[in-house]
Design a protein around this motif. Structure first.
Motif, PDB file in Angstrom:
ATOM      1  N   ASN A   1       0.812  -1.218   0.000  1.00 33.17           N
ATOM      2  CA  ASN A   1       0.000   0.000   0.000  1.00 33.17           C
ATOM      3  C   ASN A   1       0.847   1.269   0.000  1.00 33.17           C
ATOM      4  O   ASN A   1       0.515   2.249  -0.668  1.00 33.17           O
ATOM      5  CB  ASN A   1      -0.937  -0.010   1.216  1.00 33.17           C
ATOM      6  CG  ASN A   1      -2.355  -0.218   0.781  1.00 33.17           C
ATOM      7  OD1 ASN A   1      -2.596  -0.524  -0.383  1.00 33.17           O
ATOM      8  ND2 ASN A   1      -3.305  -0.048   1.676  1.00 33.17           N
TER       9      ASN A   1
ATOM     10  N   ALA B   1       1.078   4.116  -2.971  1.00 35.48           N
ATOM     11  CA  ALA B   1       0.854   5.544  -2.713  1.00 35.48           C
ATOM     12  C   ALA B   1       2.046   6.393  -3.168  1.00 35.48           C
ATOM     13  O   ALA B   1       1.872   7.551  -3.544  1.00 35.48           O
ATOM     14  CB  ALA B   1       0.584   5.763  -1.222  1.00 35.48           C
TER      15      ALA B   1
ATOM     16  N   HIS C   1      -5.216   0.020  -3.776  1.00 35.94           N
ATOM     17  CA  HIS C   1      -4.777   0.522  -2.464  1.00 35.94           C
ATOM     18  C   HIS C   1      -5.925   0.435  -1.442  1.00 35.94           C
ATOM     19  O   HIS C   1      -5.743  -0.039  -0.327  1.00 35.94           O
ATOM     20  CB  HIS C   1      -4.316   1.969  -2.647  1.00 35.94           C
ATOM     21  CG  HIS C   1      -3.933   2.692  -1.394  1.00 35.94           C
ATOM     22  ND1 HIS C   1      -2.635   2.771  -0.953  1.00 35.94           N
ATOM     23  CD2 HIS C   1      -4.664   3.401  -0.494  1.00 35.94           C
ATOM     24  CE1 HIS C   1      -2.585   3.477   0.160  1.00 35.94           C
ATOM     25  NE2 HIS C   1      -3.810   3.884   0.464  1.00 35.94           N
ATOM     26  N   LYS C   2      -7.096   0.867  -1.857  1.00 40.41           N
ATOM     27  CA  LYS C   2      -8.258   0.827  -0.940  1.00 40.41           C
ATOM     28  C   LYS C   2      -8.601  -0.622  -0.581  1.00 40.41           C
ATOM     29  O   LYS C   2      -8.900  -0.928   0.574  1.00 40.41           O
ATOM     30  CB  LYS C   2      -9.471   1.489  -1.595  1.00 40.41           C
ATOM     31  CG  LYS C   2      -9.318   2.985  -1.819  1.00 40.41           C
ATOM     32  CD  LYS C   2     -10.565   3.502  -2.506  1.00 40.41           C
ATOM     33  CE  LYS C   2     -10.395   4.916  -3.021  1.00 40.41           C
ATOM     34  NZ  LYS C   2     -11.572   5.364  -3.781  1.00 40.41           N
TER      35      LYS C   2
ATOM     36  N   MET D   1      -4.727   3.680  10.093  1.00 41.68           N
ATOM     37  CA  MET D   1      -4.492   3.869   8.648  1.00 41.68           C
ATOM     38  C   MET D   1      -5.731   3.494   7.833  1.00 41.68           C
ATOM     39  O   MET D   1      -6.249   4.333   7.078  1.00 41.68           O
ATOM     40  CB  MET D   1      -3.276   3.056   8.169  1.00 41.68           C
ATOM     41  CG  MET D   1      -1.927   3.603   8.532  1.00 41.68           C
ATOM     42  SD  MET D   1      -1.575   5.295   8.057  1.00 41.68           S
ATOM     43  CE  MET D   1      -1.881   5.350   6.324  1.00 41.68           C
TER      44      MET D   1
ATOM     45  N   GLY E   1      -8.484   6.181   6.096  1.00 48.01           N
ATOM     46  CA  GLY E   1      -8.651   6.114   4.636  1.00 48.01           C
ATOM     47  C   GLY E   1     -10.095   5.881   4.254  1.00 48.01           C
ATOM     48  O   GLY E   1     -10.638   6.529   3.343  1.00 48.01           O
TER      49      GLY E   1
ATOM     50  N   HIS F   1      -4.623  10.552   7.698  1.00 48.82           N
ATOM     51  CA  HIS F   1      -4.064   9.423   6.937  1.00 48.82           C
ATOM     52  C   HIS F   1      -2.595   9.703   6.593  1.00 48.82           C
ATOM     53  O   HIS F   1      -1.737   8.832   6.733  1.00 48.82           O
ATOM     54  CB  HIS F   1      -4.901   9.274   5.658  1.00 48.82           C
ATOM     55  CG  HIS F   1      -4.828   7.931   4.990  1.00 48.82           C
ATOM     56  ND1 HIS F   1      -5.276   6.776   5.579  1.00 48.82           N
ATOM     57  CD2 HIS F   1      -4.368   7.567   3.755  1.00 48.82           C
ATOM     58  CE1 HIS F   1      -5.111   5.761   4.746  1.00 48.82           C
ATOM     59  NE2 HIS F   1      -4.549   6.215   3.624  1.00 48.82           N
ATOM     60  N   SER F   2      -2.340  10.937   6.191  1.00 53.20           N
ATOM     61  CA  SER F   2      -0.995  11.311   5.776  1.00 53.20           C
ATOM     62  C   SER F   2      -0.028  11.365   6.977  1.00 53.20           C
ATOM     63  O   SER F   2       1.066  10.803   6.930  1.00 53.20           O
ATOM     64  CB  SER F   2      -1.101  12.661   5.077  1.00 53.20           C
ATOM     65  OG  SER F   2       0.099  13.015   4.543  1.00 53.20           O
TER      66      SER F   2
ATOM     67  N   TYR G   1       6.049   5.071   9.098  1.00 54.84           N
ATOM     68  CA  TYR G   1       7.421   4.899   8.585  1.00 54.84           C
ATOM     69  C   TYR G   1       8.412   4.893   9.753  1.00 54.84           C
ATOM     70  O   TYR G   1       9.322   4.075   9.803  1.00 54.84           O
ATOM     71  CB  TYR G   1       7.821   6.029   7.626  1.00 54.84           C
ATOM     72  CG  TYR G   1       6.909   6.232   6.439  1.00 54.84           C
ATOM     73  CD1 TYR G   1       6.183   5.176   5.909  1.00 54.84           C
ATOM     74  CD2 TYR G   1       6.766   7.475   5.844  1.00 54.84           C
ATOM     75  CE1 TYR G   1       5.340   5.373   4.819  1.00 54.84           C
ATOM     76  CE2 TYR G   1       5.930   7.680   4.756  1.00 54.84           C
ATOM     77  CZ  TYR G   1       5.220   6.623   4.255  1.00 54.84           C
ATOM     78  OH  TYR G   1       4.386   6.821   3.191  1.00 54.84           O
TER      79      TYR G   1
HETATM   80  C1  HEM Z   1      -2.868  -0.069   6.316  1.00 53.04           C
HETATM   81  C2  HEM Z   1      -3.580   0.478   5.350  1.00 53.04           C
HETATM   82  C3  HEM Z   1      -3.167   1.694   4.573  1.00 53.04           C
HETATM   83  C4  HEM Z   1      -1.932   2.257   4.409  1.00 53.04           C
HETATM   84  C5  HEM Z   1      -0.583   1.798   4.987  1.00 53.04           C
HETATM   85  C6  HEM Z   1      -2.109   3.442   3.580  1.00 53.04           C
HETATM   86  C7  HEM Z   1      -1.080   4.302   3.191  1.00 53.04           C
HETATM   87  C8  HEM Z   1      -1.254   5.461   2.459  1.00 53.04           C
HETATM   88  C9  HEM Z   1      -0.231   6.405   2.146  1.00 53.04           C
HETATM   89  C10 HEM Z   1       1.246   6.293   2.585  1.00 53.04           C
HETATM   90  C11 HEM Z   1      -0.778   7.406   1.417  1.00 53.04           C
HETATM   91  C12 HEM Z   1      -0.070   8.680   0.893  1.00 53.04           C
HETATM   92  C13 HEM Z   1      -0.278   9.765   1.919  1.00 53.04           C
HETATM   93  C14 HEM Z   1       0.341  11.070   1.493  1.00 53.04           C
HETATM   94  O1  HEM Z   1       0.462  11.304   0.303  1.00 53.04           O
HETATM   95  O2  HEM Z   1       0.690  11.842   2.374  1.00 53.04           O
HETATM   96  C15 HEM Z   1      -2.174   7.083   1.223  1.00 53.04           C
HETATM   97  C16 HEM Z   1      -3.078   7.837   0.495  1.00 53.04           C
HETATM   98  C17 HEM Z   1      -4.410   7.494   0.272  1.00 53.04           C
HETATM   99  N1  HEM Z   1      -5.086   6.425   0.846  1.00 53.04           N
HETATM  100 FE1  HEM Z   1      -4.264   5.007   2.033  1.00 53.04          FE
HETATM  101  N2  HEM Z   1      -3.441   3.558   3.257  1.00 53.04           N
HETATM  102  C18 HEM Z   1      -4.124   2.519   3.839  1.00 53.04           C
HETATM  103  C19 HEM Z   1      -5.482   2.276   3.759  1.00 53.04           C
HETATM  104  C20 HEM Z   1      -6.395   2.999   2.991  1.00 53.04           C
HETATM  105  C21 HEM Z   1      -7.813   2.703   2.857  1.00 53.04           C
HETATM  106  C22 HEM Z   1      -8.537   1.544   3.563  1.00 53.04           C
HETATM  107  C23 HEM Z   1      -8.338   3.638   2.015  1.00 53.04           C
HETATM  108  C24 HEM Z   1      -9.764   3.817   1.534  1.00 53.04           C
HETATM  109  C25 HEM Z   1     -10.725   2.927   1.618  1.00 53.04           C
HETATM  110  C26 HEM Z   1      -7.255   4.514   1.609  1.00 53.04           C
HETATM  111  C27 HEM Z   1      -7.390   5.588   0.748  1.00 53.04           C
HETATM  112  C28 HEM Z   1      -6.388   6.447   0.382  1.00 53.04           C
HETATM  113  C29 HEM Z   1      -6.556   7.555  -0.533  1.00 53.04           C
HETATM  114  C30 HEM Z   1      -7.857   7.933  -1.272  1.00 53.04           C
HETATM  115  C31 HEM Z   1      -5.324   8.208  -0.595  1.00 53.04           C
HETATM  116  C32 HEM Z   1      -4.970   9.427  -1.460  1.00 53.04           C
HETATM  117  C33 HEM Z   1      -5.177  10.700  -0.716  1.00 53.04           C
HETATM  118  C34 HEM Z   1      -4.905  11.841  -1.657  1.00 53.04           C
HETATM  119  O3  HEM Z   1      -3.749  11.939  -2.106  1.00 53.04           O
HETATM  120  O4  HEM Z   1      -5.819  12.566  -1.921  1.00 53.04           O
HETATM  121  N3  HEM Z   1      -6.093   4.097   2.232  1.00 53.04           N
HETATM  122  N4  HEM Z   1      -2.438   5.899   1.883  1.00 53.04           N
END
Ligand code: HEM
Length: 191
Positions: free
Chosen positions: A24, A28, A46-47, A98, A102, A150-151, A158
């Motif tokens: 994931n 990202a 990713h989701k 996380m 998300g 989330h960010s 990390y």
């Molecule tokens: C353990 C689970 C997860 C990890 C380790 C993770 C990790 C990350 C990371 C590192 C980013 C980039 C953050 C940034 O740019 O600062 C990100 C972005 C994102 N994540 Fe996750 N994530 C997880 C679960 C989820 C879930 C379950 C969803 C939605 C159902 C999700 C939706 C998103 C979305 C939509 C973004 C983009 C945000 C944007 O740039 O507008 N993530 N995630």
């Protein structure tokens, strides 16, 4: 466990969740460089991986609560036990924070209703109804708040994974204890 190892099930949770997190985080970091046609599938994957991690995290905590892990080896310093206890606790917290942050962010996405989610493109997966029902302005604030969460949580992740790996490698290669074997199947006792 009596041989100093975690149970096979605990090992499976540990390595499958670790692999999911690596996948994931990699997605990202890579998707900003992908072409338009690949970004959407990358975010959807990713989701899906994130929601799978949430399910595994729930099962893992239930397993942990009902199965005593192997004790820390007695040769470990007090401060090492304290620090690893804190790091493990924080990592448990993050495998919930996380995916939940998300999922909430994604449920507050303004076009969520017209862009339904399906796990790995196969199984329809709901957004959170209470979040989708908010008025548009509140929804935007919730989206931004949980996006930021989330960010920031990713940066905490990390740092903690870095400490966790550094601690394991120190025990294994500096102190020359059989540390990695505790979380890897094997026949001979490692006490
Ligand atoms: C353990 C689970 C997860 C990890 C380790 C993770 C990790 C990350 C990371 C590192 C980013 C980039 C953050 C940034 O740019 O600062 C990100 C972005 C994102 N994540 Fe996750 N994530 C997880 C679960 C989820 C879930 C379950 C969803 C939605 C159902 C999700 C939706 C998103 C979305 C939509 C973004 C983009 C945000 C944007 O740039 O507008 N993530 N995630």
């Amino acid at each position: 466990m009596t041989d100093g190892r975690y149970t096979r099930i605990a090992m499976l949770f540990h390595w499958v969740i670790a692999a999911g997190i690596v996948a994931n985080v990699t997605l990202a970091w890579v998707w900003p460089y992908l072409g338009d046609s690949s970004v959407r599938p990358a975010i959807d994957t990713h989701k899906s991986i994130g929601i799978t991690i949430l399910g595994l995290a729930i099962l893992r905590v239930l397993w942990r609560l009902t199965h005593v892990p192997p004790a820390f080896p007695t040769r470990y310093q007090d401060w090492e036990r304290r620090v690893s206890g804190i790091v493990h606790g924080a990592l448990y917290l993050l495998i919930f924070v996380m995916p939940l942050s998300g999922w909430i962010m994604d449920s507050a996405y303004k076009d969520a209703a017209t862009h339904p989610m399906a796990l790995f493109g196969l199984v329809p997966w709901p957004r959170i109804g209470a979040v989708m029902a908010l008025d548009p302005a509140t929804k935007l604030r919730v989206h931004d708040l949980f996006g930021a969460t989330h960010s920031y949580a990713a940066w905490a992740l990390y740092a903690l994974v870095g400490l966790h790996v550094a601690g394991a490698l120190k025990h294994q290669f500096v102190d020359r204890h059989r540390e990695l074997q505790r979380m890897w199947p094997g026949r001979e006792p490692i006490l």
